[in-house]
Write a protein that holds these residues in place. Structure first.
Motif, mmCIF file in Angstrom:
data_model
loop_
_atom_site.group_PDB
_atom_site.id
_atom_site.type_symbol
_atom_site.label_atom_id
_atom_site.label_comp_id
_atom_site.label_asym_id
_atom_site.label_seq_id
_atom_site.Cartn_x
_atom_site.Cartn_y
_atom_site.Cartn_z
ATOM 1 N N VAL A 21 -6.363 -21.773 -37.188
ATOM 2 C CA VAL A 21 -7.505 -20.930 -37.535
ATOM 3 C C VAL A 21 -7.130 -19.468 -37.687
ATOM 4 C CG1 VAL A 21 -9.731 -20.082 -36.718
ATOM 5 C CG2 VAL A 21 -9.177 -22.502 -36.525
ATOM 6 N N GLY A 22 -6.349 -18.933 -36.799
ATOM 7 C CA GLY A 22 -6.022 -17.514 -36.895
ATOM 8 C C GLY A 22 -5.230 -17.033 -35.716
ATOM 9 N N CYS A 23 -5.103 -15.734 -35.633
ATOM 10 C CA CYS A 23 -4.238 -15.136 -34.624
ATOM 11 C C CYS A 23 -5.003 -14.355 -33.580
ATOM 12 C CB CYS A 23 -3.212 -14.232 -35.293
ATOM 13 S SG CYS A 23 -1.891 -15.149 -36.099
ATOM 14 N N GLY A 33 -2.749 -29.159 -12.412
ATOM 15 C CA GLY A 33 -2.805 -30.605 -12.600
ATOM 16 C C GLY A 33 -3.225 -31.075 -13.972
ATOM 17 N N ARG A 34 -3.452 -30.154 -14.905
ATOM 18 C CA ARG A 34 -3.829 -30.557 -16.262
ATOM 19 C C ARG A 34 -2.940 -29.866 -17.286
ATOM 20 N NH1 ARG A 34 -9.554 -29.698 -19.609
ATOM 21 N NH2 ARG A 34 -8.615 -30.038 -21.634
ATOM 22 N N LYS A 35 -2.639 -30.588 -18.351
ATOM 23 C CA LYS A 35 -1.871 -30.014 -19.454
ATOM 24 C C LYS A 35 -2.846 -29.531 -20.529
ATOM 25 C CE LYS A 35 1.810 -32.080 -20.992
ATOM 26 N NZ LYS A 35 2.691 -33.078 -21.681
ATOM 27 N N PHE A 36 -2.798 -28.239 -20.824
ATOM 28 C CA PHE A 36 -3.602 -27.661 -21.896
ATOM 29 C C PHE A 36 -2.724 -27.493 -23.132
ATOM 30 C CE2 PHE A 36 -5.884 -26.485 -18.104
ATOM 31 C CZ PHE A 36 -7.223 -26.529 -18.468
ATOM 32 N N THR A 37 -3.263 -27.818 -24.312
ATOM 33 C CA THR A 37 -2.540 -27.653 -25.566
ATOM 34 C C THR A 37 -3.322 -26.722 -26.495
ATOM 35 O OG1 THR A 37 -3.579 -29.452 -26.814
ATOM 36 C CG2 THR A 37 -1.790 -30.053 -25.307
ATOM 37 N N GLN A 38 -2.756 -26.462 -27.676
ATOM 38 C CA GLN A 38 -3.461 -25.615 -28.642
ATOM 39 C C GLN A 38 -4.772 -26.245 -29.087
ATOM 40 O OE1 GLN A 38 -0.615 -27.287 -29.262
ATOM 41 N NE2 GLN A 38 -0.217 -27.555 -31.457
ATOM 42 N N PHE A 39 -4.893 -27.563 -28.937
ATOM 43 C CA PHE A 39 -6.123 -28.245 -29.336
ATOM 44 C C PHE A 39 -7.245 -28.043 -28.315
ATOM 45 C CE2 PHE A 39 -2.510 -30.647 -31.070
ATOM 46 C CZ PHE A 39 -2.752 -30.446 -32.414
ATOM 47 N N ASP A 40 -6.902 -27.579 -27.128
ATOM 48 C CA ASP A 40 -7.909 -27.343 -26.096
ATOM 49 C C ASP A 40 -8.469 -25.930 -26.153
ATOM 50 O OD1 ASP A 40 -7.678 -29.926 -24.786
ATOM 51 O OD2 ASP A 40 -5.718 -29.246 -24.080
ATOM 52 N N PRO A 47 -10.781 -23.371 -27.446
ATOM 53 C CA PRO A 47 -12.045 -23.715 -28.112
ATOM 54 C C PRO A 47 -12.115 -23.408 -29.602
ATOM 55 C CG PRO A 47 -12.477 -22.744 -25.972
ATOM 56 C CD PRO A 47 -11.001 -22.606 -26.206
ATOM 57 N N TYR A 48 -11.475 -22.321 -30.045
ATOM 58 C CA TYR A 48 -11.590 -21.942 -31.454
ATOM 59 C C TYR A 48 -10.249 -22.011 -32.193
ATOM 60 C CZ TYR A 48 -16.112 -20.311 -29.847
ATOM 61 O OH TYR A 48 -17.370 -20.262 -29.296
ATOM 62 N N ARG A 49 -9.294 -22.733 -31.608
ATOM 63 C CA ARG A 49 -7.973 -22.924 -32.232
ATOM 64 C C ARG A 49 -7.330 -21.596 -32.625
ATOM 65 N NH1 ARG A 49 -6.951 -27.982 -34.333
ATOM 66 N NH2 ARG A 49 -4.862 -27.134 -34.639
ATOM 67 N N ARG A 50 -7.306 -20.649 -31.699
ATOM 68 C CA ARG A 50 -6.744 -19.334 -31.977
ATOM 69 C C ARG A 50 -5.426 -19.088 -31.252
ATOM 70 N NH1 ARG A 50 -11.785 -16.329 -29.558
ATOM 71 N NH2 ARG A 50 -11.176 -17.879 -28.005
ATOM 72 N N THR A 51 -4.858 -20.120 -30.650
ATOM 73 C CA THR A 51 -3.638 -19.927 -29.863
ATOM 74 C C THR A 51 -2.573 -19.206 -30.682
ATOM 75 O OG1 THR A 51 -4.112 -21.988 -28.720
ATOM 76 C CG2 THR A 51 -1.900 -21.077 -28.462
ATOM 77 N N SER A 52 -2.011 -18.152 -30.094
ATOM 78 C CA SER A 52 -1.027 -17.327 -30.795
ATOM 79 C C SER A 52 0.022 -16.840 -29.818
ATOM 80 C CB SER A 52 -1.688 -16.105 -31.447
ATOM 81 O OG SER A 52 -2.853 -16.462 -32.162
ATOM 82 N N VAL A 53 1.231 -16.586 -30.334
ATOM 83 C CA VAL A 53 2.278 -15.957 -29.530
ATOM 84 C C VAL A 53 2.742 -14.710 -30.276
ATOM 85 C CG1 VAL A 53 2.982 -18.071 -28.382
ATOM 86 C CG2 VAL A 53 4.047 -17.453 -30.543
ATOM 87 N N ASP A 66 -13.631 -19.551 -22.970
ATOM 88 C CA ASP A 66 -14.698 -19.822 -23.929
ATOM 89 C C ASP A 66 -15.198 -21.259 -23.839
ATOM 90 O OD1 ASP A 66 -14.750 -17.245 -24.955
ATOM 91 O OD2 ASP A 66 -13.142 -17.652 -26.365
ATOM 92 N N GLY A 67 -14.417 -22.111 -23.184
ATOM 93 C CA GLY A 67 -14.840 -23.493 -22.994
ATOM 94 C C GLY A 67 -15.602 -23.705 -21.701
#
Length: 219
Positions: free
Chosen positions: A75-77, A98-105, A107-113, A129-130
């Protein structure tokens, strides 16, 4: 040339032709992936003394290691203030309580490095946001957390978390931490370009033809 020699030549050249034909349908290797591991550490608050880890990978074909660069999900940066690369972050995971979070988790698919002169600086990931989430190790205290871009604005810590205040051993706990990066050494060897392999095949064919001529002269 005797029949056995001709059969050997036909088999070898046939293999070369097959290799060239295969190259026509195999995509060239362009660039590759760069992978970093990271740790969330130096935590304050109720999670003090704990460390959480994660990793991310991105397409590095356009990684210049100069100035400000970022690699982002579809989605974006997020809060990126300048130029960016979309669809270059191909994998992200963070193991937290205890949980693995990914870019799909996110909420707005904005994961960036974010990088500065080739050095990783920050991650943008807003789980808050979730809403608060009950995680396997939160003992009845739902939690939110963020990893945030720290440049060009307010000096936010790289990692922030907060538990709700309605019960559990972590109730109302808040804190911050640092994110430390380390590049993972890649063992991937790029596939040679088709033009290179084609040249090698042509060279091999030339050597075989040369042997054929020598054999004919000695016959």
């Amino acid at each position: 040339m005797n029949n056995n020699a001709w059969r050997k030549l036909a088999f070898a050249t046939g293999g070369i032709v097959l290799g060239v034909a295969s190259l026509q349908v195999s995509p060239a290797f362009a660039g590759g992936l760069t992978t970093y591991d990271f740790k969330v550490t130096n935590l304050t608050g109720v999670l003090a003394g704990k460390t959480f880890d994660g990793s991310f990978s991105f397409k590095n074909a356009n990684f210049k290691k100069q100035g400000f660069e970022s690699f982002c999900d579809t989605v974006g940066c997020g809060d990126n203030p300048s130029a960016f690369e979309i669809d270059t972050l191909v994998d992200f995971e963070f193991n937290f309580l205890g949980r693995k979070f990914t870019q799909f988790d996110e909420p707005y698919r904005r994961t960036s490095v974010y990088f500065l002169d080739g050095v990783p600086k920050n991650i943008f990931y807003h789980q808050n946001d979730g809403g608060y989430q009950e995680l396997p190790e939160t003992e009845g205290s739902p939690v939110i957390f963020v990893m945030t871009y720290t440049g060009g604005g307010a000096p936010y810590p790289p990692f922030l978390y907060q538990f709700d205040g309605f019960g559990g051993s972590y109730s109302g706990g808040v804190g911050a931490g640092d994110v430390i990066f380390s590049e993972r050494v890649s063992t991937h060897k790029p596939t040679p370009e088709p033009a290179t392999l084609g040249g090698l095949s042509a060279l091999g064919l030339g050597l075989l033809m040369s042997r054929k001529k020598k054999t004919q002269k000695s016959a």
